[in-house]
Structure formats: structure tokens, C-alpha cells
Scaffold this motif. Structure first.
Motif, short mmCIF file in Angstrom:
data_model
loop_
_atom_site.label_atom_id
_atom_site.label_comp_id
_atom_site.label_asym_id
_atom_site.label_seq_id
_atom_site.Cartn_x
_atom_site.Cartn_y
_atom_site.Cartn_z
N HIS A 1 0.82 -1.22 0.00
CA HIS A 1 0.00 0.00 0.00
C HIS A 1 0.85 1.27 0.00
O HIS A 1 0.32 2.37 0.14
CB HIS A 1 -0.92 0.02 1.23
CG HIS A 1 -2.00 -1.01 1.19
ND1 HIS A 1 -1.77 -2.36 1.37
CD2 HIS A 1 -3.34 -0.91 0.96
CE1 HIS A 1 -2.90 -3.03 1.26
NE2 HIS A 1 -3.87 -2.18 1.02
N GLU B 1 -12.38 1.78 1.92
CA GLU B 1 -13.78 1.42 1.73
C GLU B 1 -14.19 0.23 2.57
O GLU B 1 -15.34 0.14 3.03
CB GLU B 1 -14.04 1.12 0.24
CG GLU B 1 -14.12 2.39 -0.59
CD GLU B 1 -13.95 2.15 -2.08
OE1 GLU B 1 -13.90 3.15 -2.83
OE2 GLU B 1 -13.86 0.98 -2.50
N THR B 2 -13.27 -0.73 2.82
CA THR B 2 -13.66 -1.92 3.56
C THR B 2 -13.48 -1.79 5.07
O THR B 2 -14.02 -2.57 5.83
CB THR B 2 -12.84 -3.17 3.08
OG1 THR B 2 -11.45 -2.83 3.11
CG2 THR B 2 -13.22 -3.57 1.68
N LEU C 1 -4.72 2.77 -5.56
CA LEU C 1 -5.96 1.99 -5.72
C LEU C 1 -6.20 1.08 -4.52
O LEU C 1 -7.32 0.98 -4.02
CB LEU C 1 -5.88 1.13 -7.00
CG LEU C 1 -5.88 1.87 -8.34
CD1 LEU C 1 -5.80 0.86 -9.49
CD2 LEU C 1 -7.14 2.73 -8.49
N LEU C 2 -5.13 0.43 -4.05
CA LEU C 2 -5.26 -0.47 -2.89
C LEU C 2 -5.66 0.30 -1.63
O LEU C 2 -6.45 -0.17 -0.83
CB LEU C 2 -3.94 -1.22 -2.64
CG LEU C 2 -3.65 -2.41 -3.54
CD1 LEU C 2 -2.27 -2.98 -3.25
CD2 LEU C 2 -4.71 -3.51 -3.37
N LYS D 1 -7.40 3.05 -1.53
CA LYS D 1 -8.78 3.44 -1.70
C LYS D 1 -9.69 2.26 -1.31
O LYS D 1 -10.67 2.43 -0.58
CB LYS D 1 -9.01 3.83 -3.17
CG LYS D 1 -10.25 4.62 -3.41
CD LYS D 1 -10.24 5.30 -4.79
CE LYS D 1 -11.61 5.84 -5.11
NZ LYS D 1 -12.45 4.87 -5.87
N LYS D 2 -9.31 1.07 -1.77
CA LYS D 2 -10.08 -0.13 -1.47
C LYS D 2 -10.07 -0.41 0.04
O LYS D 2 -11.10 -0.78 0.62
CB LYS D 2 -9.44 -1.31 -2.22
CG LYS D 2 -10.40 -2.43 -2.53
CD LYS D 2 -9.78 -3.40 -3.50
CE LYS D 2 -9.98 -4.82 -3.02
NZ LYS D 2 -9.16 -5.78 -3.75
N ALA D 3 -8.92 -0.23 0.67
CA ALA D 3 -8.80 -0.49 2.11
C ALA D 3 -9.68 0.49 2.91
O ALA D 3 -10.32 0.10 3.88
CB ALA D 3 -7.34 -0.38 2.56
#
Ligand SMILES: [Zn+2]
Length: 237
Positions: free
Chosen positions: A177, A235-236, A228-229, A231-233
Motif C-alpha cells: 500500500h 472502503e472496507t 488503488l489499494l 482506496k479499497k482499504a
């Protein structure tokens, strides 16, 4: 204009020259070898491993025993210079460890580095000791007791890029990340295998040299895959 960088650094095998976490439990736990075998063979998770080795500590951990332990292990010969370099550049430096506060604090104090903020697991104050994982993430299933990814993301101001320095399995998730990665050992192999761009290094002398030249050559920029990773983290979590 100087770059805004937040620097994160692993402890065991990165700041210290060997894995002081393994050395610590080998010395103080009466069940180190069997527990390590269970971990390596995949029978236990890192958290289960830590529970076994922490609850089987029979020595009283006090200032004396911890100091005595700290005196026997070396830190990277250039780490102190690297700390000064980060101060001069106004790069916040944070240590992120999946080891334990007890021996990390003793080693940092011995080298006059106790001012560096660090995040690590800890132990209860009463015996039999129990491990405490204050930063454990339920959403991440990486090879860590406390995933370092969330700490790295929470401690980085929005306009900063993330620099990560590490060597082992517990660094893989956080490093993937990060924008700029300095890797040796298992982390370097992982980055190569996953085609994650990274700077291989041997000592903090290399880290400093590579970092200075990357800054001079304006090679410091956000790494798209890491953005991108992250952003994904977010969100979760
Ligand atoms: Zn993780």
C-alpha cells in the motif's frame, strides 16, 4: 519544494540486524521451539503463536532483564544517521512492528532513539502474561498479528506519500500500500514476485543514498497500484 513524505519502518531485522522478536521468545519462553514449528508448518496463525510464546514466559520482565536483553543485539550501523536525515528533511518517521513493545522500547532507549513513535503489540502487566494486539484488523487476513497497513494509512497526512522500509512477511501487506518501498529479505522476494517496484537495500546507508537521489531526480511520485489499494482499504475498513 521538498517532497512531503511519511516514512514507516519495520523493527525486527530492519532496524535491528537480526530478528530480535525470535531471539526474545527463544530466550524467555519455555515453549519457543515447538510453537515456532507449529507456526512454520501452518498449524498456528501468528496470533496463536504469540499466545503460546507469551503465556509461557517464566522470567520476570523488568527493566534489568529487558536492558540485559537489549544490550546483546545490534542495530543497523546507519539507522541513527537515517533518523537525523528524516528530521532534517521534516519527514515524520514511525516504527511499525508486529513484535512487542517490551523489547522494542528497551532497544530504542539503549540507543537514545526512544523519541521515535512506534506501534507494536504489547503484553499484560500480570502473570501469566497474555499478548495484546491493540491494532489488529479484522478485515485483513495477512501474515500479521496486528496488520500494519491501517496504522500506516491512519498516520499519513492526506498530502503525503508513503515510504515503507522492511524485510519480512509482516511487511508485505503495508508495503503493497506504499508509494516508495525499500525492501530486503523476504519482502524483496515478495515484491519481485508480485512485480511491485521497490528499491533493494542492505543497510540504511543504501536507503539514504537511494532516497536522496530519488528526491533529486524527482522520481518520487504516487504509485498508481498503491493508491488503488489504499482506496479499497478505506472502503472496507
Ligand atoms: Zn494486512
Amino acid at each position: 519544494m521538498p517532497q512531503n513524505l511519511s516514512v514507516f519502518c519495520d523493527f525486527d531485522g530492519t532496524i535491528t540486524t537480526i530478528d530480535t522478536g525470535d531471539a526474545f521468545f527463544e530466550e524467555f519462553s519455555s515453549d519457543f521451539e515447538r510453537s515456532m514449528q507449529r507456526l512454520v508448518q501452518g498449524n498456528d496463525t501468528v496470533r496463536e503463536y504469540y499466545k503460546r510464546v507469551v503465556t509461557t514466559i517464566e522470567t520476570t520482565l523488568n527493566e534489568d532483564t529487558l536492558n540485559h536483553f537489549a544490550q546483546r543485539y545490534q542495530i543497523d550501523a546507519y539507522f541513527t544517521e537515517f533518523v537525523r536525515f528524516c528530521q532534517q528533511m521534516s519527514f515524520p518517521l514511525t516504527i511499525v512492528s508486529d513484535g512487542f513493545k517490551e523489547y522494542i522500547k528497551a532497544i530504542l532507549q539503549l540507543h537514545g532513539l526512544e523519541h521515535i513513535p512506534f506501534f507494536a503489540n504489547t503484553m499484560t502487566a500480570t502473570y501469566p502474561l497474555q499478548p495484546i494486539f491493540p491494532f489488529a484488523s479484522e478485515s485483513c487476513t495477512c501474515f500479521c498479528a496486528s496488520c500494519k497497513r491501517n496504522i500506516v494509512m491512519e498516520q499519513t497526512p492526506p498530502e503525503h506519500l508513503i515510504v515503507y522500509i522492511g524485510d519480512g512477511h509482516s511487511d508485505m501487506c503495508a508495503a503493497s500500500h506504499a508509494d516508495i518501498i525499500f525492501a530486503k529479505g523476504a519482502l524483496a522476494s515478495y515484491c519481485s514476485m508480485e512485480r511491485i517496484p521497490h528499491y533493494p537495500y542492505r543497510t540504511f546507508f543504501d536507503v539514504m543514498r537511494l532516497m536522496k537521489s530519488a528526491i533529486e531526480q524527482k522520481k518520487i511520485r504516487p504509485r498508481h497500484q498503491a493508491v488503488l489499494l489504499r482506496k479499497k482499504a478505506y472502503e472496507t475498513e
